[in-house]
Design an enzyme around this catalytic site. Structure first.
Site, PDB file in Angstrom:
ATOM      1  N   GLU A 196       0.973  -1.115  -0.058  1.00  0.00           N
ATOM      2  CA  GLU A 196       0.191   0.103  -0.043  1.00  0.00           C
ATOM      3  C   GLU A 196       0.866   1.146   0.160  1.00  0.00           C
ATOM      4  O   GLU A 196       1.765   1.283   0.944  1.00  0.00           O
ATOM      5  CB  GLU A 196      -0.828   0.009   1.327  1.00  0.00           C
ATOM      6  CG  GLU A 196      -1.897   1.165   1.273  1.00  0.00           C
ATOM      7  CD  GLU A 196      -2.891   1.218   2.443  1.00  0.00           C
ATOM      8  OE1 GLU A 196      -2.633   0.213   3.166  1.00  0.00           O
ATOM      9  OE2 GLU A 196      -3.723   2.072   2.456  1.00  0.00           O
ATOM     10  N   HIS A 234       0.460   4.590   0.949  1.00  0.00           N
ATOM     11  CA  HIS A 234      -0.291   5.614   1.919  1.00  0.00           C
ATOM     12  C   HIS A 234       0.552   7.005   2.002  1.00  0.00           C
ATOM     13  O   HIS A 234       1.699   6.670   2.071  1.00  0.00           O
ATOM     14  CB  HIS A 234      -0.474   4.937   3.123  1.00  0.00           C
ATOM     15  CG  HIS A 234      -1.579   5.439   3.859  1.00  0.00           C
ATOM     16  ND1 HIS A 234      -1.208   6.371   4.808  1.00  0.00           N
ATOM     17  CD2 HIS A 234      -2.760   5.136   4.278  1.00  0.00           C
ATOM     18  CE1 HIS A 234      -2.529   6.625   5.374  1.00  0.00           C
ATOM     19  NE2 HIS A 234      -3.267   5.783   5.154  1.00  0.00           N
ATOM     20  N   ASP A 292      -2.772   4.769  -2.575  1.00  0.00           N
ATOM     21  CA  ASP A 292      -4.034   5.428  -1.783  1.00  0.00           C
ATOM     22  C   ASP A 292      -3.986   6.816  -1.981  1.00  0.00           C
ATOM     23  O   ASP A 292      -2.965   7.643  -2.048  1.00  0.00           O
ATOM     24  CB  ASP A 292      -3.669   4.861  -0.114  1.00  0.00           C
ATOM     25  CG  ASP A 292      -4.644   5.402   0.768  1.00  0.00           C
ATOM     26  OD1 ASP A 292      -4.902   6.648   0.828  1.00  0.00           O
ATOM     27  OD2 ASP A 292      -5.121   4.432   1.624  1.00  0.00           O
ATOM     28  N   HIS A 326      -6.590   2.122  -3.204  1.00  0.00           N
ATOM     29  CA  HIS A 326      -7.653   2.396  -1.972  1.00  0.00           C
ATOM     30  C   HIS A 326      -8.314   4.021  -2.424  1.00  0.00           C
ATOM     31  O   HIS A 326      -7.250   5.038  -2.272  1.00  0.00           O
ATOM     32  CB  HIS A 326      -6.754   2.747  -0.963  1.00  0.00           C
ATOM     33  CG  HIS A 326      -6.594   1.360  -0.238  1.00  0.00           C
ATOM     34  ND1 HIS A 326      -5.800   1.069   0.956  1.00  0.00           N
ATOM     35  CD2 HIS A 326      -7.566   0.135  -0.434  1.00  0.00           C
ATOM     36  CE1 HIS A 326      -5.763  -0.464   1.441  1.00  0.00           C
ATOM     37  NE2 HIS A 326      -6.856  -0.803   0.391  1.00  0.00           N
ATOM     38  N   GLU A 354     -12.748   4.211   0.612  1.00  0.00           N
ATOM     39  CA  GLU A 354     -11.978   3.798   1.886  1.00  0.00           C
ATOM     40  C   GLU A 354     -12.336   5.304   2.674  1.00  0.00           C
ATOM     41  O   GLU A 354     -11.552   6.092   2.707  1.00  0.00           O
ATOM     42  CB  GLU A 354     -10.671   3.596   1.713  1.00  0.00           C
ATOM     43  CG  GLU A 354      -9.985   3.127   3.213  1.00  0.00           C
ATOM     44  CD  GLU A 354      -8.700   3.074   3.008  1.00  0.00           C
ATOM     45  OE1 GLU A 354      -7.863   3.580   2.319  1.00  0.00           O
ATOM     46  OE2 GLU A 354      -8.123   2.198   3.873  1.00  0.00           O
TER      47      GLU A 354
END
Lengths: 330, 132
Positions: free
Chosen positions: A144, A146, A176, A265, A301
């Site tokens: 991920e 992020h 994300d 995401h 999300e």
């Protein structure tokens, strides 16, 4: 289902407040996704939603697959975690890490998830050893991305080099949208107001966030602003958080990550009454995904639960889904 | 963060034959192994309770605090209550009001913040409860 567009869906993580309040069972949340047409793609954080995780019983796996089939939903991604710090006195060794992640890969396969999310901190050396496990299970293991990560972050650069070297489609990224924000969200500023931050301090923090400087300089500027506007230590801590939680990578750079992207995401903090997310450039992001031909899954999300106890996850995901459907039309 | 859950459940203080107990919630969004509990301290009416008198009942087992560090495969499922027991008969009597102070510090084992260091959150609960 239109195969020429990103496939929308939901991560049950969006319903964290409802889940913690024990308002719904797991099955009921899946049923809500189906009922309100928030799928077809379903993502689950293993350690949040599944009792017994990192392992999954045959019975639960069967039940989960049947439930999704019944509702014409498809599993998109299983959120896994590497709990390397679970012992007070030492970190997990390499064998333990591979075993722990291996169990979650097996669980992902049992549940029918084509993608499993892990965190980037495990690094290329260990990630290389996961490749055979991923390929054997037929599960794409993806890191991920992020905030505060971005295309140029050294950890991301190192992973890209690793992916290029190995050349397996079973490893990749999960970008994300917390990486590509235009401003910290309103709910974040509201929480600071509740903690006693003045408007002057909030304005100063907003300006500092917008500047293009390394984080240590931003922290120093925030400490300054805190002293000038008399924000207490709790407030300063929260302000520092903004510099890591809300990333500023330009949307266009996401294109460089798309060849490695296995799932996305769709982070958001709020879809307002006019159907917009004020802090994340969704129109630009959806244009980019369409233009680059991304046909993979994206989970709604909602992370507003970080700042608010409101059990509004379901309503927010509905608004997100409507917004993205509108933006992806034609 | 996560103000939706209180570390100690309101109105959960019970007087028992072996002492008293309260219900706890893991104040996080995902389950964690009991080994991630960095600190669990209790005061009753502002008097610290000897940790040796405490036990945690969860997943059908009762554990002493000193056992928690090794419980890497015993998970506190995020929706579950855990029963914190003070094992001292008569410490709390039915109908009495007591100030209950619980400090639960939890280490998030998948969020490194430096070499060998992990994000840790200290949750404090302090309120008067009437024992049932």
């Amino acid at each position: 289902m239109d195969n020429n567009k990103p496939v929308l869906g939901t991560t049950l993580f969006s319903f964290t407040n409802e889940w913690l309040q024990r308002m719904y069972t797991f099955d009921q949340l899946i049923e809500k996704v189906a009922e309100l047409k928030l799928g077809p793609a379903v993502e689950v954080v293993g350690f949040q939603s599944i009792r017994g995780f990192p392992d999954v019983s045959d019975e639960f796996a069967r039940h989960f697959r049947d439930l999704l089939d019944h509702h014409e939903l498809i599993p998109s991604c299983l959120g896994a975690n590497c709990d390397i710090g679970r012992r007070r006195d030492r970190l997990m060794g390499e064998d333990e890490i591979l075993d722990y992640l291996g169990r979650q890969i097996v669980s992902a396969k049992k549940l029918g998830f084509p993608v499993m999310r892990i965190q980037i901190f495990i690094g290329p050396k260990i990630f290389e050893k996961i490749v055979p496990l991923a390929e054997k299970a037929g599960v794409h293991v993806a890191c991920e991305l992020h905030s505060p990560l971005g295309v140029d972050h050294p950890e991301v650069v190192a992973m890209r080099e690793c992916y290029d070297r190995i050349g397996s489609e079973f490893i990749g990224f999960i970008p994300d949208f917390s990486c590509t924000m235009t401003t910290p969200p309103n709910s974040y500023w509201d929480e600071l107001r509740s903690a006693g931050a003045s408007e002057g301090l909030i304005d100063a923090a907003q300006e500092i966030w917008l500047t293009d400087r390394p984080n240590p300089e931003k922290y120093a500027a925030l400490a300054d602003a805190g002293a000038r506007f008399e924000g207490g230590p709790g407030v300063i801590g929260q302000l520092n958080l903004a510099m890591t939680m809300f990333g500023q990578m330009p949307v266009a750079r996401l294109a460089e990550l798309l060849p490695y992207t296995r799932h996305i995401h769709g982070k958001f903090y709020e879809v307002d009454a006019s159907g917009c997310e004020p802090s994340i450039p969704y129109p630009e992001l959806m244009v980019l995904l369409k233009k680059q031909g991304y046909h993979g899954t994206i989970s709604a999300e909602w992370e507003g639960h970080a700042f608010s106890a409101g059990t509004i996850g379901i309503q927010q995901v509905q608004a997100w889904n409507a917004m993205c459907t509108r933006l992806l039309a034609n | 963060m996560l103000e939706i859950v209180s570390v100690v459940v309101d109105d959960s203080l019970r007087s028992t034959e072996s002492g008293c107990e309260v219900q706890l919630r893991l104040k996080w969004y995902r389950s964690l192994s009991l080994s991630c509990i960095d600190k669990l301290e209790v005061s009753l009416d502002r008097q610290a309770v000897d940790p040796g008198l405490l036990s945690l009942e969860i997943n059908g087992h009762e554990f002493k605090l000193e056992e928690l560090d090794d419980l890497v495969e015993e998970y506190w499922f995020v929706q579950d209550f855990a029963t914190l027991k003070i094992n001292q008969p008569g410490i709390v009597k039915h109908g009495e009001s007591h100030n209950v102070h619980v400090t639960l510090a939890v280490r998030y084992p998948y969020i490194p913040i430096g070499p060998g260091r992990f994000l840790t959150h200290i949750n404090d609960y302090s309120a008067v409860q009437v024992a049932h």
